[in-house]
Design a protein around this motif. Structure first.
Motif, PDB file in Angstrom:
ATOM      1  N   LEU A 266      12.675  -0.196  15.435  1.00  0.00           N
ATOM      2  CA  LEU A 266      12.015   0.733  14.518  1.00  0.00           C
ATOM      3  C   LEU A 266      12.590   0.595  13.108  1.00  0.00           C
ATOM      4  CD1 LEU A 266       9.949   3.021  14.173  1.00  0.00           C
ATOM      5  CD2 LEU A 266      11.752   4.630  14.835  1.00  0.00           C
ATOM      6  N   ASN A 267      13.902   0.478  12.996  1.00  0.00           N
ATOM      7  CA  ASN A 267      14.524   0.301  11.674  1.00  0.00           C
ATOM      8  C   ASN A 267      14.138  -1.029  11.048  1.00  0.00           C
ATOM      9  OD1 ASN A 267      15.738   2.754  11.379  1.00  0.00           O
ATOM     10  ND2 ASN A 267      17.695   2.106  12.239  1.00  0.00           N
ATOM     11  N   CYS A 268      14.080  -2.080  11.859  1.00  0.00           N
ATOM     12  CA  CYS A 268      13.651  -3.395  11.360  1.00  0.00           C
ATOM     13  C   CYS A 268      12.225  -3.305  10.813  1.00  0.00           C
ATOM     14  CB  CYS A 268      13.738  -4.423  12.491  1.00  0.00           C
ATOM     15  SG  CYS A 268      13.172  -6.073  12.035  1.00  0.00           S
ATOM     16  N   PHE A 269      11.342  -2.628  11.548  1.00  0.00           N
ATOM     17  CA  PHE A 269       9.954  -2.452  11.123  1.00  0.00           C
ATOM     18  C   PHE A 269       9.882  -1.692   9.805  1.00  0.00           C
ATOM     19  CE2 PHE A 269       5.906   0.017  11.398  1.00  0.00           C
ATOM     20  CZ  PHE A 269       5.046  -1.045  11.204  1.00  0.00           C
ATOM     21  N   ARG A 270      10.642  -0.618   9.698  1.00  0.00           N
ATOM     22  CA  ARG A 270      10.649   0.169   8.456  1.00  0.00           C
ATOM     23  C   ARG A 270      11.100  -0.676   7.264  1.00  0.00           C
ATOM     24  NH1 ARG A 270      13.006   5.387  11.414  1.00  0.00           N
ATOM     25  NH2 ARG A 270      11.072   6.572  11.592  1.00  0.00           N
ATOM     26  N   SER A 271      12.112  -1.508   7.478  1.00  0.00           N
ATOM     27  CA  SER A 271      12.598  -2.385   6.404  1.00  0.00           C
ATOM     28  C   SER A 271      11.527  -3.381   5.981  1.00  0.00           C
ATOM     29  CB  SER A 271      13.838  -3.146   6.861  1.00  0.00           C
ATOM     30  OG  SER A 271      14.900  -2.260   7.071  1.00  0.00           O
ATOM     31  N   LYS A 272      10.816  -3.923   6.963  1.00  0.00           N
ATOM     32  CA  LYS A 272       9.765  -4.895   6.651  1.00  0.00           C
ATOM     33  C   LYS A 272       8.604  -4.233   5.908  1.00  0.00           C
ATOM     34  CE  LYS A 272      10.868  -8.422   9.986  1.00  0.00           C
ATOM     35  NZ  LYS A 272      10.644  -9.739   9.406  1.00  0.00           N
ATOM     36  N   LEU A 273       8.295  -2.988   6.242  1.00  0.00           N
ATOM     37  CA  LEU A 273       7.250  -2.261   5.512  1.00  0.00           C
ATOM     38  C   LEU A 273       7.628  -2.104   4.040  1.00  0.00           C
ATOM     39  CD1 LEU A 273       6.170   0.577   7.962  1.00  0.00           C
ATOM     40  CD2 LEU A 273       4.833  -1.430   7.278  1.00  0.00           C
ATOM     41  N   ILE A 274       8.878  -1.753   3.794  1.00  0.00           N
ATOM     42  CA  ILE A 274       9.342  -1.602   2.410  1.00  0.00           C
ATOM     43  C   ILE A 274       9.253  -2.943   1.690  1.00  0.00           C
ATOM     44  CG2 ILE A 274      11.389  -1.139   0.993  1.00  0.00           C
ATOM     45  CD1 ILE A 274      12.108   1.023   3.159  1.00  0.00           C
ATOM     46  N   GLU A 275       9.665  -4.009   2.376  1.00  0.00           N
ATOM     47  CA  GLU A 275       9.596  -5.347   1.787  1.00  0.00           C
ATOM     48  C   GLU A 275       8.149  -5.731   1.465  1.00  0.00           C
ATOM     49  OE1 GLU A 275      11.474  -9.763   2.716  1.00  0.00           O
ATOM     50  OE2 GLU A 275      11.486  -8.247   4.287  1.00  0.00           O
ATOM     51  N   ALA A 276       7.209  -5.248   2.299  1.00  0.00           N
ATOM     52  CA  ALA A 276       5.784  -5.526   2.087  1.00  0.00           C
ATOM     53  C   ALA A 276       5.182  -4.671   0.969  1.00  0.00           C
ATOM     54  CB  ALA A 276       5.008  -5.309   3.386  1.00  0.00           C
ATOM     55  N   GLY A 277       5.935  -3.656   0.502  1.00  0.00           N
ATOM     56  CA  GLY A 277       5.435  -2.793  -0.561  1.00  0.00           C
ATOM     57  C   GLY A 277       4.800  -1.509  -0.072  1.00  0.00           C
ATOM     58  N   TYR A 278       4.989  -1.186   1.218  1.00  0.00           N
ATOM     59  CA  TYR A 278       4.460   0.059   1.777  1.00  0.00           C
ATOM     60  C   TYR A 278       5.596   1.078   1.792  1.00  0.00           C
ATOM     61  CZ  TYR A 278       2.527   3.389   5.135  1.00  0.00           C
ATOM     62  OH  TYR A 278       2.075   4.535   5.748  1.00  0.00           O
ATOM     63  N   PHE A 279       5.384   2.193   1.065  1.00  0.00           N
ATOM     64  CA  PHE A 279       6.395   3.243   0.973  1.00  0.00           C
ATOM     65  C   PHE A 279       5.809   4.566   1.448  1.00  0.00           C
ATOM     66  CE2 PHE A 279       7.270   0.117  -2.338  1.00  0.00           C
ATOM     67  CZ  PHE A 279       8.588  -0.212  -2.052  1.00  0.00           C
ATOM     68  N   ASP A 280       6.602   5.315   2.230  1.00  0.00           N
ATOM     69  CA  ASP A 280       6.147   6.607   2.756  1.00  0.00           C
ATOM     70  C   ASP A 280       5.699   7.568   1.664  1.00  0.00           C
ATOM     71  OD1 ASP A 280       6.251   6.230   5.484  1.00  0.00           O
ATOM     72  OD2 ASP A 280       8.301   7.000   5.698  1.00  0.00           O
ATOM     73  N   ASN A 281       6.377   7.531   0.517  1.00  0.00           N
ATOM     74  CA  ASN A 281       6.011   8.480  -0.540  1.00  0.00           C
ATOM     75  C   ASN A 281       4.686   8.122  -1.225  1.00  0.00           C
ATOM     76  OD1 ASN A 281       7.267   6.259  -1.698  1.00  0.00           O
ATOM     77  ND2 ASN A 281       8.153   7.426  -3.394  1.00  0.00           N
ATOM     78  N   HIS A 282       4.046   7.005  -0.824  1.00  0.00           N
ATOM     79  CA  HIS A 282       2.727   6.633  -1.352  1.00  0.00           C
ATOM     80  C   HIS A 282       1.624   6.822  -0.313  1.00  0.00           C
ATOM     81  CE1 HIS A 282       4.893   3.681  -4.258  1.00  0.00           C
ATOM     82  NE2 HIS A 282       4.904   4.908  -4.718  1.00  0.00           N
ATOM     83  N   ARG A 283       1.923   7.506   0.784  1.00  0.00           N
ATOM     84  CA  ARG A 283       0.962   7.625   1.897  1.00  0.00           C
ATOM     85  C   ARG A 283      -0.403   8.155   1.459  1.00  0.00           C
ATOM     86  NH1 ARG A 283       2.732   7.287   7.296  1.00  0.00           N
ATOM     87  NH2 ARG A 283       1.067   8.712   7.933  1.00  0.00           N
ATOM     88  N   GLN A 284      -0.426   9.047   0.490  1.00  0.00           N
ATOM     89  CA  GLN A 284      -1.701   9.627   0.060  1.00  0.00           C
ATOM     90  C   GLN A 284      -2.647   8.558  -0.497  1.00  0.00           C
ATOM     91  OE1 GLN A 284       1.187  10.080  -1.531  1.00  0.00           O
ATOM     92  NE2 GLN A 284       0.817   9.607  -3.689  1.00  0.00           N
ATOM     93  N   ILE A 285      -2.105   7.475  -1.017  1.00  0.00           N
ATOM     94  CA  ILE A 285      -2.932   6.384  -1.558  1.00  0.00           C
ATOM     95  C   ILE A 285      -3.729   5.702  -0.449  1.00  0.00           C
ATOM     96  CG2 ILE A 285      -2.839   4.108  -2.678  1.00  0.00           C
ATOM     97  CD1 ILE A 285      -0.259   5.065  -4.080  1.00  0.00           C
ATOM     98  N   TYR A 286      -3.147   5.652   0.761  1.00  0.00           N
ATOM     99  CA  TYR A 286      -3.744   4.894   1.862  1.00  0.00           C
ATOM    100  C   TYR A 286      -4.562   5.759   2.820  1.00  0.00           C
ATOM    101  CZ  TYR A 286       0.206   2.163   0.158  1.00  0.00           C
ATOM    102  OH  TYR A 286       1.108   1.524  -0.643  1.00  0.00           O
ATOM    103  N   ASP A 287      -4.717   7.053   2.496  1.00  0.00           N
ATOM    104  CA  ASP A 287      -5.388   7.967   3.426  1.00  0.00           C
ATOM    105  C   ASP A 287      -6.908   7.936   3.372  1.00  0.00           C
ATOM    106  OD1 ASP A 287      -3.593   9.151   5.123  1.00  0.00           O
ATOM    107  OD2 ASP A 287      -3.059  10.749   3.720  1.00  0.00           O
ATOM    108  N   SER A 288      -7.499   7.525   2.265  1.00  0.00           N
ATOM    109  CA  SER A 288      -8.949   7.673   2.130  1.00  0.00           C
ATOM    110  C   SER A 288      -9.741   6.505   2.721  1.00  0.00           C
ATOM    111  CB  SER A 288      -9.332   7.868   0.664  1.00  0.00           C
ATOM    112  OG  SER A 288      -8.914   6.749  -0.092  1.00  0.00           O
ATOM    113  N   THR A 289      -9.199   5.279   2.676  1.00  0.00           N
ATOM    114  CA  THR A 289      -9.944   4.119   3.168  1.00  0.00           C
ATOM    115  C   THR A 289      -9.596   3.847   4.619  1.00  0.00           C
ATOM    116  OG1 THR A 289      -9.942   3.130   0.964  1.00  0.00           O
ATOM    117  CG2 THR A 289     -10.425   1.667   2.819  1.00  0.00           C
ATOM    118  N   GLY A 290     -10.652   3.819   5.440  1.00  0.00           N
ATOM    119  CA  GLY A 290     -10.487   3.484   6.853  1.00  0.00           C
ATOM    120  C   GLY A 290     -11.133   2.146   7.144  1.00  0.00           C
TER     121      GLY A 290
END
Length: 191
Positions: free
Chosen positions: A113-137
């Motif tokens: 789980l920690n490895c996955f979280r690190s890779k998400l950050i490396e990919a440019g996905y940050f939890d504090n930007h979640r609202q940006i990704y909520d509208s498009t499905g």
């Protein structure tokens, strides 16, 4: 941007399929090198897999970013995974939802789980930007695997003349049906 979001969704979709099919968590997470901007999105040992995510009409093209992306030199197996999406505002699976579903699978292994979280950050996905990704499905229109071999339509590094650089090209994916593989065959090859 939207293209990067779709690309990450496609990589996560493939990752989740692997996790749901009994792959070793750390093994497949270590193979996921897309966030590190490697030549291909997944690579381990003698295999590699490139994920291409598209949306739009049936005459879909996949864009190849370099002469090395579909080059089979030094590989036993190279696969192309094409995920065709339909985008919808307010419905479908969002980027946040697929991230959460992968986290739920990995929650039984803290290190993974920690490895996955690190890779998400490396990919440019940050939890504090979640609202940006909520509208498009996204709805999956089609998911197909291709085996890259000698006569697959592509450009390899050995094809490039001296002085030519920054090679980018596209492949009309509908013209590649002779190279289709079943998901089970791909998973068996990369396991």
């Amino acid at each position: 941007g939207p293209e990067e979001q779709r690309g990450l969704f496609g990589e996560l979709y493939f990752l989740r399929e692997c996790l749901n099919n009994g792959f070793d968590f750390m093994g497949i997470l270590n193979a996921w090198v897309g966030p590190s901007n490697e030549v291909r999105d997944f690579q381990a040992g003698s295999w590699s897999l490139e994920v291409k995510t598209t949306h739009g009409n049936n005459h879909q093209k996949v864009h190849i970013s370099s002469e090395r992306q579909l080059d089979t030199s030094h590989l036993e197996n190279l696969f192309l995974f094409h995920l065709s999406l339909e985008l919808r505002q307010g419905s479908g699976e969002t980027l946040n939802e697929i991230v959460d579903s992968v986290m739920e699978i990995l929650s039984i292994e803290f290190a993974s789980l920690n490895c996955f979280r690190s890779k998400l950050i490396e990919a440019g996905y940050f939890d504090n930007h979640r609202q940006i990704y909520d509208s498009t499905g996204y709805y999956i229109r089609q998911s197909l695997f291709y085996k890259i071999g000698s006569d697959f339509p592509r450009i390899e590094e050995k094809d490039i003349r001296n002085g030519v650089g920054d090679v980018k090209y596209s492949i009309v994916i509908s013209q590649c049906t002779n190279y289709l593989l079943k998901e089970d065959d791909v998973f068996q090859s990369i396991r």
